[in-house]
Design an enzyme around this catalytic site. Structure first.
Site, PDB file in Angstrom:
ATOM      1  N   GLU A 233      54.657  62.501  17.756  1.00 48.40           N
ATOM      2  CA  GLU A 233      55.032  61.105  18.020  1.00 48.40           C
ATOM      3  C   GLU A 233      53.817  60.498  18.694  1.00 48.40           C
ATOM      4  OE1 GLU A 233      55.655  58.053  20.010  1.00 48.40           O
ATOM      5  OE2 GLU A 233      57.267  59.016  21.130  1.00 48.40           O
ATOM      6  N   CYS A 270      55.541  53.989  24.411  1.00 46.04           N
ATOM      7  CA  CYS A 270      55.119  54.069  23.008  1.00 46.04           C
ATOM      8  C   CYS A 270      55.723  52.946  22.181  1.00 46.04           C
ATOM      9  CB  CYS A 270      55.496  55.426  22.419  1.00 46.04           C
ATOM     10  SG  CYS A 270      57.233  55.853  22.602  1.00 46.04           S
TER      11      CYS A 270
END
Length: 480
Positions: A233, A270
C-alpha cells in the site's frame, strides 16, 4: 515515561530463528478451528484495551500525534481485530465450493471441492504514520493471524518503543489464549527487513509506505528464487473534483473541509487529498489560504525532509503558484490544467505531508482530459449538486481509484465488510485491500480436492456442513 528501551536491531540469525519458528507454528495455526483463532484475536483486543492508556502515552511521546488522534486510532485497532474475529465466525471468507459428480457434463465433472487455506508465515512491515492501526497489531497482522498465518513484524523506526510495548501485549495474549508462542514475532532494523523478504520460510510480504520503498521490496521479492506475493500500500494523490455548481453553492464549506482534511495528522495520511480540481475563480481558492494552521512536528526527520523536498519540487515547476504557506509546513499551490498535463511526471507524484495542489479548470472537456492522465489512486472524491449530470465523471473516476466518494473527504477509512483500501499502481501493486473484511484474502490460497474420502476433507467441505457456513453447492449459494 515508560522505562522501555528500544529493541536493538535484529541480527540475520535472529530473523532466521523467528521465521523457522513461525513455519513450525504454522503446522498448528493452519489446522486450528476458526472459533479458536477468533478467540486469539479477541484476547489480543481485550489485552490491548486494558493497556490503552499506557500504550497511547508512549505513542504520543514518540510521534507527537496527540492524544485525541491516537485514542481514536487505538480504538480502530482493537475494533478491526474484533471485526476479523467476526469474519471467522461468519465463514464465507473460506469461499467453500462444492461440485457434485456430473458424468453427463462436457467434460464430465468429478466430485470437486474447493476452499481457501492460509498461505504460511507472513512478513509485515509496519507503517510510520499509524503506530497502532498499521503497525505491530494493525490490520495486516490481524488479517494474517485470522486465517492462520503466523506473523513476523518488522518494526518501524519512527515508533520503536510503541512497537516493543505493543508486541509484548500481543505475544502474551496469544500465549495465554493457547496459540503457539512463535505465531508472532517482532524484529527491528533495516537489514532485518531485507532478511525477512529474502527468507525462504516467508510466504507473503505486506508493506505500507512510500512508493520507492515499496518498489525496492517488490523488486527484491520478485528476484527471489521462489517469488512470493507482495502486498504494497504505497502512494496516491487522491484527487478531488468540485464542480462549478457545488463551488458556487457550498464553496466556503468545501474550503473548510479541504483544509481540515489535508492538514489532518500533519498531512501524513495515505488518503490525504493532494490534488483538487476547482473552477476558475472558485470560492474554495479564495477561502482556503485563511484556513492554514500551525502544525506539530512530523513523524520523523526523514519524512519532514522528504516533505520539504516534495514541496520544493512541485513549486519549482514554471506555472505553479504558491497560494498560501504556513511557517510550520502547510502549503497550498495552484496551477492550470495545461501546466498539470505538461509536467505530470512531477506534479502527479505524491507529496507526503500537509500540501495540496489546486488545479483550475476552465471547461468540462479540460477536466475530462486531466482526469484521464491521472495515475492510480486510493480514492477519488466528487462534490456536485443534485441534478448535475456526472455519470461520465464517475465512470472515469472509477477507472483509476479504489474508492469513489460522493461528498465528504477521503481521510477516514472505515473498517467494515464492504471497505476497499487499494487501487491501481502506484497506490497499490495488487487488486486487494489492506483494510476491511476481505483483507484476509491476501494471505490465502485456493486448493481443490477431487474425489476425496469424506473423512479426509476439511470441515468446510464436508457434506453435512458441520461449520454451518455459507457455501456454493452445484452453482447455488447456500447461506447455511
Amino acid at each position: 515515561m515508560t522505562a522501555l528501551t528500544p529493541a536493538a536491531d535484529s541480527t540475520t540469525d535472529e530473523v532466521d530463528r523467528a521465521v523457522r519458528a513461525a513455519a513450525e507454528a504454522f503446522e498448528t495455526t493452519s489446522r486450528t478451528d476458526e472459533s479458536i483463532r477468533a478467540s486469539w484475536l479477541r484476547t489480543i483486543a481485550d489485552r490491548l484495551d486494558a493497556r490503552a492508556d499506557k500504550l497511547i502515552e508512549i505513542a504520543d511521546e514518540e510521534t507527537a500525534l496527540g492524544l485525541p488522534r491516537l485514542t481514536g486510532e487505538f480504538a480502530r485497532t482493537t475494533a478491526q481485530l474484533r471485526l476479523f474475529a467476526r469474519v471467522l465466525d461468519e465463514g464465507s471468507y473460506l469461499e467453500a465450493t462444492i461440485d457434485h459428480p456430473n458424468p453427463d457434463a462436457t467434460p464430465p465433472i468429478p466430485d470437486l471441492r474447493r476452499v481457501l487455506r492460509p498461505i504460511g508465515p507472513v512478513a509485515v512491515f509496519a507503517a510510520s504514520n499509524f503506530p497502532f492501526a498499521f503497525s505491530v497489531a494493525g490490520g495486516d497482522t490481524a488479517s494474517a493471524l485470522a486465517v492462520g498465518c503466523p506473523v513476523i513484524v518488522k518494526a518501524h523506526p519512527g515508533h520503536p518503543l510503541t512497537s516493543k510495548a505493543t508486541a509484548s501485549v500481543v505475544t502474551d495474549a496469544l500465549v495465554d489464549a493457547g496459540a503457539p508462542a512463535s505465531a508472532f514475532a517482532l524484529v527491528s532494523g533495516f537489514d532485518a527487513g531485507l532478511a525477512l523478504v529474502d527468507h525462504s520460510g516467508v510466504r507473503a510480504v505486506a508493506f505500507t509506505g512510500s512508493v520507492p520503498g515499496g518498489r525496492a521490496l517488490l523488486d527484491r521479492v520478485t528476484a527471489r528464487p521462489d517469488p512470493i506475493p507482495f502486498y504494497g500500500e504505497l502512494g496516491a494523490v487522491n484527487p478531488v473534483i468540485i464542480t462549478p455548481a457545488s463551488d458556487a453553492a457550498r464553496g466556503d464549506e468545501h474550503a473548510a473541509g479541504l483544509a481540515a482534511s489535508f492538514q489532518l495528522g500533519v498531512g501524513q495520511f495515505c488518503t490525504k487529498p493532494g490534488l483538487v480540481f476547482v473552477p476558475l475563480g472558485s470560492t474554495v481558492e479564495r477561502h482556503l489560504p485563511a484556513l492554514l494552521r500551525a502544525q506539530p512536528r512530523m513523524l520523523t526527520s526523514t519524512i519532514a525532509e522528504g516533505f520539504a523536498r516534495g514541496v520544493q519540487r512541485v513549486t519549482a515547476v514554471p506555472g505553479v503558484e504558491v497560494l498560501a504557506s504556513e511557517a510550520t509546513g502547510p502549503t497550498v499551490a495552484v496551477v492550470d490544467a495545461a501546466t498539470l498535463l505538461a509536467h505530470a511526471d512531477v506534479l502527479l507524484e505524491e507529496v507526503f505531508g500537509p500540501f495540496t495542489l489546486l488545479v483550475r479548470v476552465d471547461a468540462p472537456e479540460t477536466l475530462t482530459t486531466a482526469l484521464r492522465s491521472l495515475p492510480g489512486a486510493l480514492t477519488a472524491t466528487l462534490h456536485h449538486e443534485p441534478g448535475e449530470n456526472v455519470e461520465n465523471l464517475v465512470a472515469t473516476m472509477s477507472g483509476f481509484a479504489g474508492r469513489v466518494l460522493f461528498g465528504g473527504w477521503p481521510t477516514g477509512v472505515a473498517v467494515s465488510w464492504a471497505q476497499h483500501h487499494g487501487g491501481p499502481w502506484p497506490s497499490t501493486n495488487t487488486q486487494f485491500t489492506s483494510v476491511g473484511a476481505t483483507a484476509v484474502r491476501r494471505f490465502q490460497r485456493p486448493i481443490a480436492f477431487q474425489d476425496a474420502p469424506a473423512d479426509l476433507l476439511p470441515l468446510a467441505l464436508r457434506e453435512e456442513n458441520p461449520l454451518g457456513i455459507p457455501r456454493r453447492v452445484d452453482g447455488q449459494l447456500l447461506l447455511r
